[in-house]
Design an enzyme around this catalytic site. Sequence first.
Site, PDB file in Angstrom:
ATOM      1  CB  CYS A   1      -8.942 -33.777  57.324  1.00 10.46           C
ATOM      2  SG  CYS A   1      -9.053 -33.620  59.118  1.00 10.46           S
TER       3      CYS A   1
ATOM      4  CG  ASN B   1      -5.544 -32.900  63.299  1.00  9.70           C
ATOM      5  OD1 ASN B   1      -4.692 -32.553  64.122  1.00  9.70           O
ATOM      6  ND2 ASN B   1      -5.740 -34.162  63.035  1.00  9.70           N
TER       7      ASN B   1
ATOM      8  CB  CYS C   1     -14.136 -34.590  61.771  1.00 11.57           C
ATOM      9  SG  CYS C   1     -15.162 -33.412  62.695  1.00 11.57           S
ATOM     10  NE  ARG C   2     -12.693 -34.567  56.479  1.00 12.79           N
ATOM     11  CZ  ARG C   2     -12.544 -33.712  55.501  1.00 12.79           C
ATOM     12  NH1 ARG C   2     -12.841 -34.093  54.258  1.00 12.79           N
ATOM     13  NH2 ARG C   2     -12.108 -32.490  55.709  1.00 12.79           N
ATOM     14  CB  SER C   3      -6.858 -36.267  59.787  1.00 10.10           C
ATOM     15  OG  SER C   3      -6.930 -35.151  60.628  1.00 10.10           O
TER      16      SER C   3
ATOM     17  CG  ASP D   1     -15.317 -31.812  56.725  1.00  6.67           C
ATOM     18  OD1 ASP D   1     -15.601 -32.354  57.818  1.00  6.67           O
ATOM     19  OD2 ASP D   1     -14.588 -30.816  56.622  1.00  6.67           O
TER      20      ASP D   1
HETATM   21  P1  4NP Z   1     -12.242 -32.237  59.523  1.00  9.06           P
HETATM   22  O1  4NP Z   1     -13.618 -31.408  59.705  1.00  9.06           O
HETATM   23  O2  4NP Z   1     -11.475 -31.541  58.420  1.00  9.06           O
HETATM   24  O3  4NP Z   1     -12.696 -33.611  59.089  1.00  9.06           O
HETATM   25  O4  4NP Z   1     -11.542 -32.219  60.855  1.00  9.06           O
HETATM   26  C1  4NP Z   1     -13.637 -30.041  60.032  1.00  9.06           C
HETATM   27  C2  4NP Z   1     -13.613 -29.676  61.353  1.00  9.06           C
HETATM   28  C3  4NP Z   1     -13.666 -28.331  61.698  1.00  9.06           C
HETATM   29  C4  4NP Z   1     -13.759 -27.386  60.695  1.00  9.06           C
HETATM   30  C5  4NP Z   1     -13.784 -27.760  59.368  1.00  9.06           C
HETATM   31  C6  4NP Z   1     -13.717 -29.097  59.022  1.00  9.06           C
HETATM   32  N1  4NP Z   1     -13.834 -26.024  61.059  1.00  9.06           N
HETATM   33  O5  4NP Z   1     -14.183 -25.186  60.187  1.00  9.06           O
HETATM   34  O6  4NP Z   1     -13.548 -25.676  62.222  1.00  9.06           O
END
Ligand code: 4NP
Length: 153
Positions: A8, A11, A13-15, A125
Amino acid sequence: MIKVLFVCLGNICRSPMAEFILKDMVNKKGLNDEFYIDSAATSNWNELDGAGIYGDAKKMLREMNIPFTEHLSRQISKEDYDKFDYILAMEEKNIPDIIRIVGEDKDNKVFKLLDFTSNTRDIADPWYTGDFITTYYDLVYGCEEFLKKVVGE
Ligand code: 4NP
């Protein structure tokens, strides 16, 4: 051994949620020895910050009784393409970011997780939506259908 890398944007949250949801499913089916499962980011921001799994993602996993260990964010690398059999993205916009890093998907390893379901679409997300519950159930749905496709019912 089937090697699966969830990917994702961040890395955190989702993954990593998908990583530990699939690990739990595989464990409950007694298939631990047949799978290697990891997760990575398309970005490097959280790796540079030394960030682990986001607090609300951990809370969701705890509420659903999904065991997890610490996972530090890391950006996907070119070597991951050779190492893994399946590179499972969370949303359409992850795909060009993955290809930019690993090169052409010559062995057809890169999919969106929900491509394994009859309802292919993005997984939202929760970093932006704040809705970890919807994301959790989408991840469970995707992981269940993925497992059916690779090991049968
Ligand atoms: P993820 O969510 O892609 O599901 O891990 C996010 C976590 C952090 C950020 C963006 C998306 N960020 O901008 O730091």
